[in-house]
Design an enzyme around this catalytic site. Structure first.
Site, PDB file in Angstrom:
ATOM      1  CD  GLU A 140      -2.857  -1.058   2.424  1.00 38.86           C
ATOM      2  OE1 GLU A 140      -3.187   0.012   2.922  1.00 38.86           O
ATOM      3  OE2 GLU A 140      -3.169  -2.157   2.907  1.00 38.86           O
ATOM      4  CG  ASP A 200      -7.113  -3.733   7.752  1.00 40.59           C
ATOM      5  OD1 ASP A 200      -6.870  -3.811   6.532  1.00 40.59           O
ATOM      6  OD2 ASP A 200      -6.880  -2.717   8.426  1.00 40.59           O
TER       7      ASP A 200
END
Length: 812
Positions: free
Chosen positions: A9, A84
């Site tokens: 990310e 997550d």
């Protein structure tokens, strides 16, 4: 070209991971989400199973283009976004947008950025977990539907440009409800009795307190009267061992709370710093609701504790997460390597890492052991006993490393000396000598307003939100202007103190400051209006149980127990009907209150929400004469402002005198009280009341501000007076029209040329805007006269930069 493309990310994480993998791996960043729902009303088709329409934002198109090219050339693409739901959704978006194929795509997750963890993840890849993706999609769709359908209702029924959100609206409700509890609270007074004794040796002093309190001063005084001639003795003595266990290692919520108490960090700052620590490989993943530690972690902690403190200090502990929906497979927040007691980094990173290291290491340490002593002191003239307690530490255990704070630590009291740390040697039946006895008037306290951290704790207790949503929620409600975090000055309050000393009783009245607040969250008037409207017309949206139920349903979707479209369908039907009904039938809301009648004009005085915020009004909108308006001052609220307070506001603006043959006027604006003089504005200092400020004080404030402005200007450029170097809070900077430009490190202020200013201004201009440089100005100069206006169309610097650049060229 590398055989393997691994996508994470953030660029910081990519840099860390790249060092762990060989030449066969190319590590790239997606810079977070690469696509989102379109901004238009057709983003979600509620008639077709909530199908979504996505787009790649303009600022991500270059990233997507590069990743597509690299993915096409690679044999295998590894999607390594966070573990997550949000991270799973990012991997899914990458899979869809880059046109990846199942057979050449692998999904990996890791809880810490270390070489063993990365290599282990690569050895154990999996496919995208569509249950997690669906849970995230359900949350995203539901929140978009709520926001897009509620916002127009608020625009029409309350005020334009307002918005609402599912979790944010509940957070605002908590703060509004707490504020009303505080407003309604009536403090009750009582008298606390504290006595100071010694055993005959003055150095053997200790404090004892009466367990009960007296409701009136007369009762407290009578108690002291009875103690004038009393004899005091040790009635009983009890000594027993006590233990204190360490707290569990940090979750997201407890880290935010403790960083707020100990470091003064906001929730958002805590998460920003923790993110940097995680991406640098210093700590494990910082969004977690688990207090579990892996076997590897507990073994590493044990080794460090035995090595640094000794065998007696270690105790293996397994913590069980109480939060519903918590994922036990995840770990608590801990240092990646327990052997690293400190790290390199900026001050905030060092302090937060130190906190995380201490909390995690303490969680695997022995209890602290104490010996507690409780003594009862009898009074020969009264039936009550005084109590004295003392505590002595026998073994420090985990306290050698870490002591947990509480919200109560922030409270300031005027109580007598703190508890005895240790009582002197006492025996049952022993007489003790009274030095003095105080009866101090104390008042009950209202419920505490929320700090950011306390609000997170409450949301977690109610099952509202998840670790990834706490910080964004708190930022959003402040950015929307529904809540402010600020300091409020308290008010003075008198209290009585009666003292018995040398058989004489004296009484004095003292003053304390009560109600002072620091870093607490207050609802704004617009926040209260929006909250009340939502509570009245959309009770389900701001209902605590409903919001917690939705979170549980997201968890069920994540575990494959519920179909996400069924969950949304069940919610959306009734909600949409509620929206339509409210648009058609609800009255407009502005929380208007009638306060009284203006004694001069005989017109009504009211308070309400106006276009620019809360205001007091004299007169009605349909009067022939235009109503008079005055803005509320900081700390004043529509719900609590009195008629007298409102009328005080109309004493401003007021003329306070003449300076340099121009009038000075004092008024209150959106940013506080100010002086207006010769079309210029000068803020009044905090300690100056605008109603009482004198002509001489205003003149001095104006002179002081002018002098300060002169002193902060280091240099003005001859080519353009609007380009100047000024001394700012953090050092010199360049003010260029409406731009504030940073001066590159190592640049000597004296050596800066006007061409440098133009160059830096162009680089700093917003993307997509026209840019003007000396070179462009030269072109403009050579152009035919009829084309000269084209130069003026350059939008980056308009009047300032364009004219200045042309002038600079001519001067050459």
């Amino acid at each position: 070209m590398a055989k393997n493309l691994l996508i994470v990310e953030s660029p910081a994480k990519a840099k860390t991971i790249e060092g762990y993998l060989g030449k066969d791996f190319l590590v790239k960043s997606s810079y977070g989400h690469i696509r989102d729902l379109v901004k238009t009303d057709d983003a979600i088709d509620t008639d077709k199973d909530f199908q979504q329409k996505y787009e790649v934002p303009s600022d991500k198109k270059a990233v997507v283009s590069e990743l597509k090219k690299l993915a096409k050339a690679a044999e295998t693409v590894w999607l390594a976004s966070d573990e997550d739901r949000e991270g799973e959704a990012i991997s899914w978006h990458l899979f869809e947008t880059l046109g990846l194929k199942d057979e050449s795509t692998k999904r990996i997750v890791f809880h810490e950025i270390t070489k063993p963890a990365i290599l282990k993840a690569i050895e154990n890849p999996r496919k995208i977990d569509y249950n997690l993706v669906n849970a995230q999609q359900a949350r995203r769709v539901l929140d978009r539907l709520v926001g897009f359908e509620l916002s127009p209702v608020l625009w029409k029924k309350v005020k334009p440009s307002l918005s609402a959100g599912r979790v944010q609206s509940v957070a605002v409700r908590l703060i509004v409800d707490r504020e009303r509890e505080v407003i309604k609270f009536n403090a009750e007074a009582s008298f606390r009795i504290v006595a100071f004794f010694h055993t005959g040796k003055v150095k053997d002093s200790f404090k004892a307190e009466l367990p009960q309190r007296f409701a009136t001063e007369a009762e407290a005084k009578q108690f002291l009267e009875d103690c004038k001639t009393a004899e005091f003795a040790v009635k009983s003595l009890e000594t027993k061992p006590a233990k204190r266990a360490p707290a569990a290692p940090f979750t997201t919520s407890t880290l935010q709370q403790e960083a707020s108490r100990k470091l003064g960090f906001s929730v958002a700052r805590t998460m920003q710093v923790a993110q940097r620590l995680y991406e640098a490989g210093r700590i494990t993943y910082m969004r977690t609701d688990s207090v579990n530690l892996s076997d590897t972690a507990t073994e590493a902690a044990e080794k460090e504790i035995r090595s640094a403190y000794g065998d007696r200090y270690h105790k293996l502990r397994k913590y069980k997460t109480k939060t519903s929906g918590a994922q036990e497979a995840h770990e608590a927040i801990r240092p990646t390597y327990f052997s690293e007691h400190s790290i390199e980094g900026d001050a905030a990173e060092k302090r937060l890492y130190d906190l995380i290291w201490k909390r995690a290491i303490a969680s695997q340490m022995s209890e602290a052991e104490f010996e507690k002593t409780l003594a009862k002191i009898s009074i020969s003239t009264r039936k009550e006993d005084l109590s004295a307690s003392g505590e002595v530490m026998k073994f420090d255990g985990f306290l050698k490393v870490y002591f947990e704070s509480t919200d109560d630590d922030q409270e300031v009291t005027n109580d007598d000396d703190s508890d005895n740390s240790l009582l002197p040697p006492l025996v049952t039946g022993q007489s003790v000598v009274l030095k003095s006895m105080n009866a101090t008037e104390r008042f009950t306290r209202p419920p505490a307003r929320y700090t950011e951290a306390a609000l997170v704790k409450k949301l977690e207790e109610l099952g509202i939100g998840r670790p990834s949503t706490y910080a964004p929620t708190i930022s959003t409600i402040q950015n929307r202007g529904y809540v402010v975090k600020e300091e409020r000055e308290g008010r003075s309050r008198d209290y009585r103190v009666l003292t018995l000393e040398n058989t004489e009783i004296s009484a004095v009245t003292k003053t304390e400051i009560t109600g002072a607040e620091k870093g607490k969250m207050f609802p704004t008037d617009i926040g209260i209006v929006v909250n009340d409207f939502l509570v009245e017309h959309f009770k389900g949206i701001v209902d605590f149980n409903f919001t917690a139920k939705v979170e549980k349903e997201f968890d069920e979707i994540a575990h494959g127990l519920t179909e996400w479209t069924d969950m949304l369908r069940e919610f959306y039907g009734p909600f949409h009907s509620e929206v339509q009904n409210t648009l058609e039938n609800a009255e407009r809301a502005n929380n208007e209150r009638e306060l009284g009648v203006d004694p001069v004009s005989g017109k009504p005085v009211s308070v309400r929400i106006g276009k620019f915020g809360p205001l007091v009004q004299i007169g009605a909108q349909d009067d022939e004469e235009k109503p008079r308006f005055a803005s509320l001052r900081k700390g004043q609220m529509i719900e609590t402002i009195t008629f007298e307070d409102a009328m005080e506001l109309f004493k401003l603006p007021k003329k306070v005198g003449i300076f340099e043959e121009k009038e000075m006027t004092v008024a209150i604006g959106r940013f506080g009280p100010y002086i207006r003089h010769d079309s210029s504005f000068y803020s009044l200092p905090k300690n100056v009341d605008p109603l009482d400020v004198t002509e001489e004080e205003c003149i001095q404030i104006i002179k002081d501000k002018r002098q300060k402005d002169i002193e902060k200007v280091i240099r003005v450029f001859d080519e353009n007076p609007e380009a100047q170097i000024e001394q700012g809070r953090w050092g010199p900077f360049i003010r260029f029209g409406k731009q504030n430009l940073k001066i590159p490190k190592g640049t000597e202020v004296e050596q800066i040329t006007y061409e440098d200013v133009l160059k830096w201004a162009e680089a700093d201009a917003p993307k997509g805007k026209g840019k003007v440089t000396a070179k462009k100005a030269t072109t403009a100069k050579k152009a035919p006269a009829k084309k000269a206006p084209a130069a003026k169309k350059a939008t980056a610097f308009k009047k300032t930069a364009t004219k200045a650049a042309v002038k600079a060229t001519k001067d050459k």
